[in-house]
Design a protein around this motif. Structure first.
Motif, PDB file in Angstrom:
ATOM      1  N   PRO A  35       0.835  -1.469  -0.289  1.00  0.00           N
ATOM      2  CA  PRO A  35      -0.320  -0.279   0.358  1.00  0.00           C
ATOM      3  C   PRO A  35       0.392   1.577   0.020  1.00  0.00           C
ATOM      4  CG  PRO A  35      -0.742  -1.817   1.905  1.00  0.00           C
ATOM      5  CD  PRO A  35       0.446  -1.890   1.135  1.00  0.00           C
ATOM      6  N   LEU A  36       0.197   2.628  -0.320  1.00  0.00           N
ATOM      7  CA  LEU A  36       1.419   3.503  -0.536  1.00  0.00           C
ATOM      8  C   LEU A  36       0.304   4.205   0.229  1.00  0.00           C
ATOM      9  CD1 LEU A  36       1.328   4.258  -4.356  1.00  0.00           C
ATOM     10  CD2 LEU A  36       3.460   3.186  -2.742  1.00  0.00           C
ATOM     11  N   THR A  37       1.033   5.200   1.003  1.00  0.00           N
ATOM     12  CA  THR A  37       0.983   6.172   1.940  1.00  0.00           C
ATOM     13  C   THR A  37       1.181   7.850   1.606  1.00  0.00           C
ATOM     14  OG1 THR A  37       3.083   6.265   2.845  1.00  0.00           O
ATOM     15  CG2 THR A  37       1.978   4.808   3.105  1.00  0.00           C
ATOM     16  N   PHE A  38       0.403   8.869   2.300  1.00  0.00           N
ATOM     17  CA  PHE A  38       0.853  10.380   1.966  1.00  0.00           C
ATOM     18  C   PHE A  38       1.351  11.243   2.532  1.00  0.00           C
ATOM     19  CE2 PHE A  38      -1.653   7.496  -0.802  1.00  0.00           C
ATOM     20  CZ  PHE A  38      -1.913   7.942  -2.467  1.00  0.00           C
ATOM     21  N   GLU A  39       1.186  12.102   2.170  1.00  0.00           N
ATOM     22  CA  GLU A  39       1.426  13.599   3.264  1.00  0.00           C
ATOM     23  C   GLU A  39      -0.360  14.011   4.161  1.00  0.00           C
ATOM     24  OE1 GLU A  39       1.442  17.525   2.239  1.00  0.00           O
ATOM     25  OE2 GLU A  39       1.216  16.981   0.309  1.00  0.00           O
TER      26      GLU A  39
ATOM     27  N   ILE B 179      -2.821  15.394   2.627  1.00  0.00           N
ATOM     28  CA  ILE B 179      -3.994  14.487   1.449  1.00  0.00           C
ATOM     29  C   ILE B 179      -4.495  13.422   2.720  1.00  0.00           C
ATOM     30  CG2 ILE B 179      -3.081  12.765  -0.375  1.00  0.00           C
ATOM     31  CD1 ILE B 179      -1.300  14.357  -1.215  1.00  0.00           C
ATOM     32  N   LEU B 180      -3.850  13.082   3.617  1.00  0.00           N
ATOM     33  CA  LEU B 180      -3.922  11.632   4.153  1.00  0.00           C
ATOM     34  C   LEU B 180      -5.370  12.958   4.530  1.00  0.00           C
ATOM     35  CD1 LEU B 180      -3.551   8.736   5.326  1.00  0.00           C
ATOM     36  CD2 LEU B 180      -2.134   9.716   6.653  1.00  0.00           C
ATOM     37  N   GLU B 181      -5.704  13.900   5.414  1.00  0.00           N
ATOM     38  CA  GLU B 181      -7.116  14.261   6.298  1.00  0.00           C
ATOM     39  C   GLU B 181      -8.150  14.058   4.881  1.00  0.00           C
ATOM     40  OE1 GLU B 181      -8.048  17.697   8.440  1.00  0.00           O
ATOM     41  OE2 GLU B 181      -6.084  18.034   7.481  1.00  0.00           O
TER      42      GLU B 181
ATOM     43  N   THR C 229      -7.816   3.722   2.135  1.00  0.00           N
ATOM     44  CA  THR C 229      -7.314   2.890   4.082  1.00  0.00           C
ATOM     45  C   THR C 229      -7.125   4.280   4.784  1.00  0.00           C
ATOM     46  OG1 THR C 229      -4.894   3.103   4.159  1.00  0.00           O
ATOM     47  CG2 THR C 229      -6.398   1.151   2.986  1.00  0.00           C
ATOM     48  N   HIS C 230      -7.154   3.922   6.292  1.00  0.00           N
ATOM     49  CA  HIS C 230      -7.165   4.786   7.276  1.00  0.00           C
ATOM     50  C   HIS C 230      -5.224   5.521   6.993  1.00  0.00           C
ATOM     51  CE1 HIS C 230      -5.681   1.269   9.480  1.00  0.00           C
ATOM     52  NE2 HIS C 230      -4.457   2.205   9.971  1.00  0.00           N
ATOM     53  N   ARG C 231      -4.666   4.799   5.633  1.00  0.00           N
ATOM     54  CA  ARG C 231      -2.544   4.990   6.133  1.00  0.00           C
ATOM     55  C   ARG C 231      -2.609   6.121   4.723  1.00  0.00           C
ATOM     56  NH1 ARG C 231      -2.085  -0.079   8.271  1.00  0.00           N
ATOM     57  NH2 ARG C 231      -1.186   0.343  11.013  1.00  0.00           N
ATOM     58  N   GLY C 232      -3.513   5.106   3.592  1.00  0.00           N
ATOM     59  CA  GLY C 232      -3.895   6.011   2.196  1.00  0.00           C
ATOM     60  C   GLY C 232      -4.596   4.997   1.388  1.00  0.00           C
TER      61      GLY C 232
ATOM     62  N   ILE D 100      -2.283  12.088  -7.860  1.00  0.00           N
ATOM     63  CA  ILE D 100      -2.124  12.536  -6.855  1.00  0.00           C
ATOM     64  C   ILE D 100      -0.726  11.879  -6.204  1.00  0.00           C
ATOM     65  CG2 ILE D 100      -3.342  10.205  -6.076  1.00  0.00           C
ATOM     66  CD1 ILE D 100      -4.418  11.302  -3.167  1.00  0.00           C
ATOM     67  N   LYS D 101      -0.144  12.637  -5.409  1.00  0.00           N
ATOM     68  CA  LYS D 101       1.152  12.175  -5.007  1.00  0.00           C
ATOM     69  C   LYS D 101       2.055  10.907  -3.592  1.00  0.00           C
ATOM     70  CE  LYS D 101       4.522  14.764  -6.680  1.00  0.00           C
ATOM     71  NZ  LYS D 101       6.213  15.581  -6.214  1.00  0.00           N
ATOM     72  N   PRO D 102       2.136  10.051  -3.599  1.00  0.00           N
ATOM     73  CA  PRO D 102       2.237   9.903  -2.600  1.00  0.00           C
ATOM     74  C   PRO D 102       3.722  10.006  -2.025  1.00  0.00           C
ATOM     75  CG  PRO D 102       1.964   7.664  -4.258  1.00  0.00           C
ATOM     76  CD  PRO D 102       2.024   9.425  -4.769  1.00  0.00           C
ATOM     77  N   THR D 103       4.065  10.039  -0.154  1.00  0.00           N
ATOM     78  CA  THR D 103       5.488  10.221   0.250  1.00  0.00           C
ATOM     79  C   THR D 103       5.857   8.878   0.170  1.00  0.00           C
ATOM     80  OG1 THR D 103       4.306  10.296   2.212  1.00  0.00           O
ATOM     81  CG2 THR D 103       4.429  12.366   1.218  1.00  0.00           C
ATOM     82  N   GLY D 104       5.544   7.849   0.095  1.00  0.00           N
ATOM     83  CA  GLY D 104       5.616   6.104   0.359  1.00  0.00           C
ATOM     84  C   GLY D 104       5.575   5.245   0.469  1.00  0.00           C
TER      85      GLY D 104
END
Length: 397
Positions: free
Chosen positions: A197-201, A204-206, A235-238, A329-333
């Motif tokens: 899964p990919l995560t976001f700043e 964006i996550l908000e 998901t709650h992480r991204g 949209i740009k993931p951070t990790g």
């Protein structure tokens, strides 16, 4: 000190397959693993039902469905141990299975059936399995490998390393294969989590967090001229889901991903029909007929068109299409090795023989499975690589 013809490190898919095939050739084989039970990653795979192969994991498809610095490296093993051969083994044990989608084969029941199959085959081949054996070191002298464990030592003329990559450390994943490769002079390419899964700043996550649990199927996720049409999950992480897991193998830090929420290309027709048939509806209402209500609301708010459908211009429609079919949209990790299904990269294939998986400069040393710089797509491809590479080593060791 116990003597064997072949010592296999790792009781996962590739290691068990290598041991089985070597045992069938009359070789005295032992499989060592630090875990309490064999095949732990097999057990958890496919939601507990084991996506044990993909009928499309063939040489032709393998040219673009296996990632490596040398994508052709995997083709020899895949050509010789094809999906139908493992399917025949599953049939021989009367394990019922089904095709879920896109050639993915799953057990109807528990993934434990595949583990039981492999252990039964190992017993039939005369192989020995020794669990809860922590490897403290490996040496090689005078054509003999010595594996030292906490409470015993083992020697063999051949050593097959099948200890996997770094993914899912809670299942016991370590970097042992890479350490041994380096010890014996083989190069290791850059490794990174894949099928993850990919995560976001936070900003964006908000926006995305309230959508947690919503799935969109299908979507088209694109990056670096690669795209996948499969489901996406908030998901709650991204972001997760098959499409995101697939694209994660191609995504790199700094890349933006492009999301098409209407990959079938019917959004224009939906908008025009709504303008004609239901002119007094708001965009959010129209979208909620095709997307989850919370997602439709968030998208409509971001697009910012407040007029009713009957009052919208073609220019407004183009703005909606741009927002929903080219959502950038740009993931951070990523969530990292903790949840990654596989490890991308690994032991450099330049140092291995593609027909046998043998190290070119160390006679009797083999590397198989996830430890090698070969990573398949989601959906059974990595299991097929494990079976094929393990089989290839088992024919030669």
């Amino acid at each position: 000190m116990t003597q064997y013809d072949i010592i296999v490190l790792g009781a996962g898919a590739a290691g068990l397959m290598a041991a089985i095939e070597a045992g069938k050739r009359g070789r005295k084989v032992i499989v060592l693993d630090h875990a309490k039970t064999a095949g732990e990653k097999i057990r958890i795979s496919g939601g507990g039902r084991c996506n044990f192969t993909n009928i499309n994991a063939t040489v032709k498809a393998g040219r673009d469905r296996f990632l490596s610095q040398n994508p052709r490296f995997a083709l020899s093993a895949l050509a010789r141990y094809t999906p139908d051969k493992f399917i025949a083994l599953v049939d021989a044990y009367s394990i019922p299975f089904h095709e879920k989608t896109l050639g993915q084969l799953f057990c109807d029941g528990s993934s434990q059936q595949i583990i039981n199959l492999l252990l039964a085959e190992l017993r039939k081949a005369g192989g020995t399995l020794r669990l809860e054996t922590v490897i403290e070191g490996v040496t090689h002298a005078d054509g003999v490998f010595t594996v030292n464990a906490a409470d015993a030592s083992f020697t063999g003329a051949a050593l097959v390393v099948a200890t996997g990559g770094k993914s899912i450390p809670k299942m016991g994943a370590t970097g042992l294969a890479y350490q041994l490769a380096t010890q014996f002079g083989l190069k290791v390419t850059e490794t990174r989590p894949a099928l993850v899964p990919l995560t976001f700043e936070p900003r964006i996550l908000e926006r995305l967090a309230p959508l947690s649990g919503i799935a969109v199927d299908p979507t088209r996720i694109s990056v670096r001229k690669k795209s996948f049409d499969e489901a996406m999950l908030f998901t709650h992480r991204g972001l997760s889901g098959p499409a995101i897991l697939q694209i994660s193998s191609y995504w790199r830090e700094g890349d933006a991903i492009v999301i098409d929420l209407f990959p079938n290309g019917d959004l224009g027709d939906i908008l025009r029909e709504a303008r004609s048939d239901t002119p007094k509806l708001a965009l959010q209402t129209v979208l909620s007929n095709h997307l989850a209500k919370r997602l439709a609301q968030m998208l409509a708010e971001e697009i910012g068109i407040t007029t009713m459908m009957g009052d919208m211009s073609d220019k407004s429609f183009q703005k909606i299409e741009d927002a929903l079919r080219r959502w950038t949209i740009k993931p951070t990790g990523s969530e990292g090795y903790r949840t990654a299904e596989v490890t991308l990269g690994g032991i450099d294939t330049d140092g291995l023989d593609s027909t046998t998986m043998a190290a070119r400069t160390v006679p009797g040393l083999y590397f198989v499975g996830e430890a090698v710089d070969v990573t398949g797509w989601l959906g059974g491809y990595n299991f097929q690589w494990a079976w094929a590479s393990g089989w290839a080593a088992g024919q030669a060791a």
